[in-house]
Design an enzyme around this catalytic site. Structure first.
Site, PDB file in Angstrom:
ATOM      1  N   GLU A  35       3.145  -5.492  -1.129  1.00 57.60           N
ATOM      2  CA  GLU A  35       4.074  -5.010  -2.150  1.00 57.60           C
ATOM      3  C   GLU A  35       4.892  -6.128  -2.801  1.00 57.60           C
ATOM      4  O   GLU A  35       5.485  -5.921  -3.858  1.00 57.60           O
ATOM      5  CB  GLU A  35       5.002  -3.953  -1.539  1.00 57.60           C
TER       6      GLU A  35
ATOM      7  N   ASP B  15      -0.738   8.554  -3.360  1.00 55.56           N
ATOM      8  CA  ASP B  15      -1.461   9.696  -2.810  1.00 55.56           C
ATOM      9  C   ASP B  15      -0.666  10.959  -3.072  1.00 55.56           C
ATOM     10  O   ASP B  15       0.442  10.908  -3.599  1.00 55.56           O
ATOM     11  CB  ASP B  15      -1.721   9.517  -1.301  1.00 55.56           C
TER      12      ASP B  15
END
Length: 230
Positions: free
Chosen positions: A11, A198
């Site tokens: 990230e 997701d």
């Protein structure tokens, strides 16, 4: 100085590559990279996954680096049908969904004896982040609302329904509300940026593996554009 936190190396890896004048320091088994990014003084760090790691990391940023704002960037599972894979959620506020002392009359999510259920994101930073996303990711929608955090990966449909019923919210993840609580206690503005990886249901494990890189590329572009506006 702006503190930028990612729970995972993926990230923040690209952001670190673009930094200049880097200095490093080790605290609490975390490596803090300070320098400049897009001309702004920043310190970038991988906190590790989960709320405790995030809280420790955020407090170090306040105590050691005297940051003027904290940004947590990462991925999350959608709780809101408006958010598609790759879309951006920004925290108007953040709640720890796995806190439960309701047996004593507290609302679910309420940290006992705190004066708020939900820890606020900074309005100015949210506005700038939404504008930055429009410039950096023109095909991606950004939403400002509630983000839920808990020490669990939500993948069962019934758990997703329960979270939506109890708290509403745009998405769920594992760290943001801990940073928001630390920011609240220290009176430091904060921004939580989450790209949807997701749908927080039975397909979540497959979707996460497939779309994580896409989601992180979008948060990286957003952050670089945001720093130009600070």
């Amino acid at each position: 100085m702006i503190g930028i936190i990612g729970a995972m190396e993926e990230e923040i890896a690209q952001l670190k590559k673009l930094m200049k004048d880097i200095r490093t320091e080790e605290r609490a088994s975390m490596t803090f990279y300070s320098g400049t990014l897009e001309g702004v003084e920043v310190v970038i760090v991988k906190s590790g996954i989960g709320k405790v790691n995030m809280a420790v990391c955020a407090q170090i940023l306040v105590d050691l680096y005297q940051v003027t704002a904290m940004i947590n960037t990462g991925v999350a599972g959608s709780l809101d049908n408006r958010l598609d894979i790759g879309d951006i959620a920004l925290a108007g506020d953040a709640v720890q969904h796995d806190v439960d002392t309701s047996v004593f009359g507290d609302a679910k999510g309420q940290v006992p004896r705190m004066d708020t259920l939900a820890f606020p994101g900074d309005e100015r930073l949210n506005k700038l982040a939404a504008e930055a996303n429009e410039a950096a990711n023109p095909d991606t929608k950004a939403f400002i609302g509630r983000i839920l955090s808990g020490d669990q990966f939500v993948y069962r449909q019934e758990d997703k329904y329960e979270l939506v019923k109890e708290f509403g919210g745009l998405c769920c993840e594992m760290e943001g509300a801990a940073m928001a609580q630390a920011a609240y206690l220290n009176h430091v503005p904060c921004l939580i940026i989450r790209a949807i990886s997701d749908k927080s249901d039975h397909s979540a494990t497959m979707e996460y593996a497939q779309f994580e890189k896409l989601a992180i590329s979008r948060t990286t572009r957003l952050l670089l554009e945001l720093l130009k506006r600070l």
